[in-house]
Design an enzyme around this catalytic site. Structure first.
Site, mmCIF file in Angstrom:
data_model
loop_
_atom_site.group_PDB
_atom_site.id
_atom_site.type_symbol
_atom_site.label_atom_id
_atom_site.label_comp_id
_atom_site.label_asym_id
_atom_site.label_seq_id
_atom_site.Cartn_x
_atom_site.Cartn_y
_atom_site.Cartn_z
ATOM 1 N N HIS A 1 0.865 -1.152 0.031
ATOM 2 C CA HIS A 1 0.162 0.019 0.005
ATOM 3 C C HIS A 1 0.829 1.283 0.041
ATOM 4 O O HIS A 1 1.982 1.486 0.108
ATOM 5 C CB HIS A 1 -1.036 -0.232 1.005
ATOM 6 C CG HIS A 1 -0.149 0.353 2.562
ATOM 7 N ND1 HIS A 1 0.063 1.367 3.091
ATOM 8 C CD2 HIS A 1 -0.018 -0.899 3.686
ATOM 9 C CE1 HIS A 1 0.789 0.923 4.371
ATOM 10 N NE2 HIS A 1 0.587 -0.367 4.516
ATOM 11 N N CYS B 1 3.159 -4.633 6.704
ATOM 12 C CA CYS B 1 2.764 -4.406 5.240
ATOM 13 C C CYS B 1 4.245 -4.098 4.704
ATOM 14 O O CYS B 1 5.081 -3.737 5.038
ATOM 15 C CB CYS B 1 1.814 -3.294 5.336
ATOM 16 S SG CYS B 1 -0.007 -3.851 6.084
#
Length: 423
Positions: free
Chosen positions: A335, A353
């Protein structure tokens, strides 16, 4: 016995009337055309040899005419005596059921289960020395107490193109007890043949995975030939189901947590190199998982909240991120992370992440397909095979042990265990 009688006029005069009648009968019988027991008399010069006329063929159909509540998994059998079957038709509402003859064509057996709650007609024709014979029969199949059907197929979005790592996930509306019977009715047909296998995750979910990634740029057709399949006590499949799946280009991303880089390849050619920041590794929760991931879904924006913590707890966070592509069920995404641009390419500072520059994160988001491959190396935490779509974490030999069939290679062609193409 042994005497010879010569009939003269005087002799005839001396014989009693009864003796004359008997003698006359002997003479007359010598002039008859004999045919053996049951034969018929003929005239002089007749070609009649006395042969019995050949019997016409007889046809027997099972289930018998008028049968009701016939089990859908019961085979239809047609037999012929004194002749051979020329043709057999089994149909319901214009849809024919295939069958096959034995070598002598004295027997025909249906090859597939029947549809429940349906009216069937059988028509048969046989030929033999006694002439042709035809026969018909009608029967009705039972209505199941429990009806089995496909509730969902993933991927199944109309017009969707998926990645080369995409599994086929089939969810049924009822618990399947006879998994072998149902699995045998599941067909996967690829334009570019593969070897693959089903694995049962639970009584309602079965997943198909090839031995290697799908060859790119092709269509895969999944068909569940469920109609009439017995899946358990009083449970039968009620309808077939077909889903066509479009496999696109081979998008494979390589993430190295130690070098803080992500390289994206399309059909083996590098199309993007991205500086990234991965999990900081201070806890297992904040450690990015190693292994073969698949992209699952995307969102813009996505709200991320620390798992198992509430506001005010140490380590609690709630962040809204843009252009997020999920790669596991445990909360890992690729992301946009404008706040960590300074660390990208240098240090791992995320909660697990893959942080990317906003521009490159948007590019990745825009080119996303479900089932694209993300290979991550460089950490001490392995992705669990059942964390999201981590199915490629399991070797194919291990994967196919989850099949209900004795022979688990259910695809086409030959595959190599765990040898994955670069693109």
């Amino acid at each position: 016995m042994g005497e010879t009688f010569v009939f003269t006029a005087d002799t005839r005069m001396r014989l009693p009337l009864a003796g004359l009648a008997a003698a006359t009968a002997v003479v007359l019988s010598a002039c008859s055309g004999g045919s053996g027991a049951g034969g018929t008399s003929g005239t002089s010069g007749s070609d009649d040899t006395g042969a019995t006329a050949a019997a016409a063929p007889t046809i027997k159909i099972s289930p018998v005419k008028g049968s009701a509540k016939v089990r859908p998994d019961k085979t239809v059998v047609v037999t012929a005596a004194n002749g051979a079957l020329e043709e057999v038709t089994l149909e319901s509402d214009g849809e024919q059921v295939e069958g096959e003859f034995d070598e002598t064509r004295s027997k025909w057996v249906s090859k597939r289960p029947l549809r429940p709650s349906a009216n069937y007609t059988v028509s048969a024709k046989a030929s033999g020395d006694g002439g042709p014979t035809t026969a018909t029969s009608q029967f009705t199949t039972l209505k199941p107490k429990v009806e089995l059907a496909v509730a969902d197929v993933t991927p199944g979005v109309k017009g969707e193109t998926v990645g080369v790592g995409m599994p086929i996930m089939v969810t049924f509306n009822q618990a399947v007890r006879d998994k072998a019977a149902v699995e045998a009715a599941l067909e996967v047909k690829a334009q570019k043949p593969v070897t693959g296998a089903w694995r049962w995750i639970n009584d309602k979910l079965a997943i198909y995975r090839p031995a290697k990634f799908w060859p790119a740029h092709q269509t895969v057709t999944f068909t569940a030939h469920l109609a009439g399949v017995k899946a358990g006590t009083d449970t039968y499949g009620v309808e077939d189901h077909t889903t066509r799946i479009k496999i696109g280009a081979a998008w494979v991303s390589y993430v190295n947590v130690k070098t803080h880089m992500m390289v994206v390849k399309r059909d083996g050619k590098t199309v993007q190199s991205m500086k990234i920041s991965a999990g900081n590794g201070t806890t297992r929760e904040y450690t990015t998982t190693n292994g073969v991931h698949l992209t699952m879904e995307r969102g813009n924006p996505v709200t991320m909240i620390s798992p198992g913590k509430k506001e005010g707890d140490p380590g609690y966070y709630k962040e809204i991120v843009n252009h997020a592509v999920r790669i596991s069920s445990s909360g890992e995404y690729v992301h946009s992370a404008p706040w960590s641009v300074g660390s990208q390419g240098r240090a791992n500072v995320s909660h697990g992440c893959i942080n990317a520059h906003p521009t490159q994160a948007k590019w990745y988001y825009d080119n996303f397909h479900r089932g694209d491959v993300v290979k991550i190396v460089g950490t001490n935490r392995a992705l669990e095979w059942n964390n999201g779509w981590g199915f490629w974490q399991m070797s194919f030999n291990q994967w196919k042990k989850g099949s209900a069939l004795k022979s688990q290679d259910q695809g086409q062609g030959q595959g190599q265990d765990q040898e994955q193409p670069e693109g």
